[in-house]
Design a protein around this motif. Structure first.
Motif, short mmCIF file in Angstrom:
data_model
loop_
_atom_site.label_atom_id
_atom_site.label_comp_id
_atom_site.label_asym_id
_atom_site.label_seq_id
_atom_site.Cartn_x
_atom_site.Cartn_y
_atom_site.Cartn_z
N PRO A 5 0.60 -1.09 -0.05
CA PRO A 5 0.31 0.24 0.05
C PRO A 5 0.80 0.89 -0.27
O PRO A 5 1.96 1.24 0.14
N ASP A 6 0.21 2.25 -1.14
CA ASP A 6 0.89 3.24 -0.43
C ASP A 6 1.01 3.95 0.85
O ASP A 6 0.59 4.31 1.34
N PRO A 7 2.95 4.55 1.05
CA PRO A 7 2.75 5.03 2.62
C PRO A 7 1.85 6.11 3.48
O PRO A 7 1.44 6.03 4.51
N THR A 8 2.20 6.43 2.36
CA THR A 8 1.11 8.15 2.64
C THR A 8 -0.52 7.67 3.16
O THR A 8 -0.71 8.65 4.65
N LEU A 9 -1.29 7.08 2.55
CA LEU A 9 -2.44 6.77 3.08
C LEU A 9 -2.39 5.84 3.56
O LEU A 9 -3.09 5.77 4.77
N LEU A 10 -1.33 4.99 4.43
CA LEU A 10 -1.29 3.75 5.09
C LEU A 10 -1.45 4.57 6.65
O LEU A 10 -1.42 4.56 7.31
N TRP A 11 0.00 5.89 6.52
CA TRP A 11 -0.05 6.50 7.88
C TRP A 11 -1.47 7.17 7.99
O TRP A 11 -1.64 7.64 9.07
N THR A 12 -1.75 7.71 7.03
CA THR A 12 -2.25 8.73 7.42
C THR A 12 -3.93 8.54 8.21
O THR A 12 -4.93 8.86 8.80
N ILE A 13 -4.07 6.23 7.91
CA ILE A 13 -5.26 5.60 8.56
C ILE A 13 -5.14 5.37 9.02
O ILE A 13 -5.97 5.55 10.92
N ILE A 14 -3.40 5.07 10.18
CA ILE A 14 -3.33 4.78 11.18
C ILE A 14 -3.47 6.37 11.78
O ILE A 14 -4.10 5.64 13.34
#
Length: 110
Positions: A5-14
């Motif tokens: 997954p895209d790291p930016t999207l993943l960290w935004t969700i977390i």
């Protein structure tokens, strides 16, 4: 092969989930922690465990994973026995312990 997954999207969700979880807990603990709760709310909160435990257990009895979702006699038998024992003793810990023991015994004998 799966794509990472895209790291930016993943960290935004977390981070969003962390903030939401903190806000939910803070609403009860931070804002209401030092105040006494009204009697009607305390009366309703007393039933929280009584509502949550059956909601967690009922799907495991109705659609047990080991049988592929088909009804299972040991699951139903233990659920009925635990319900009866819990009703008679009015003690959740005794009922849960008896359920674990009964489930183990039925599957060892089955």
């Amino acid at each position: 092969m799966t794509q990472a997954p895209d790291p930016t999207l993943l960290w935004t969700i977390i981070i969003g989930l962390a903030v939401g979880s903190f806000a939910l807990r803070f609403a009860f603990i931070g804002l209401m922690g030092g105040r006494t709760m009204p009697a009607w709310l305390m009366r309703h909160l007393r039933y929280t465990a009584v509502a949550i435990i059956p909601a967690l257990v009922a799907p495991l009895v109705a659609w047990p994973t080991p049988t592929g979702g088909a009804p299972s006699l040991p699951h139903v038998a233990v659920a009925v026995a635990v319900f009866a024992l819990g009703y008679l003793t009015r003690n959740v810990l005794i009922a849960m312990g008896a359920g674990a023991c009964g489930f183990l015994l039925l599957f060892l004998l089955h």
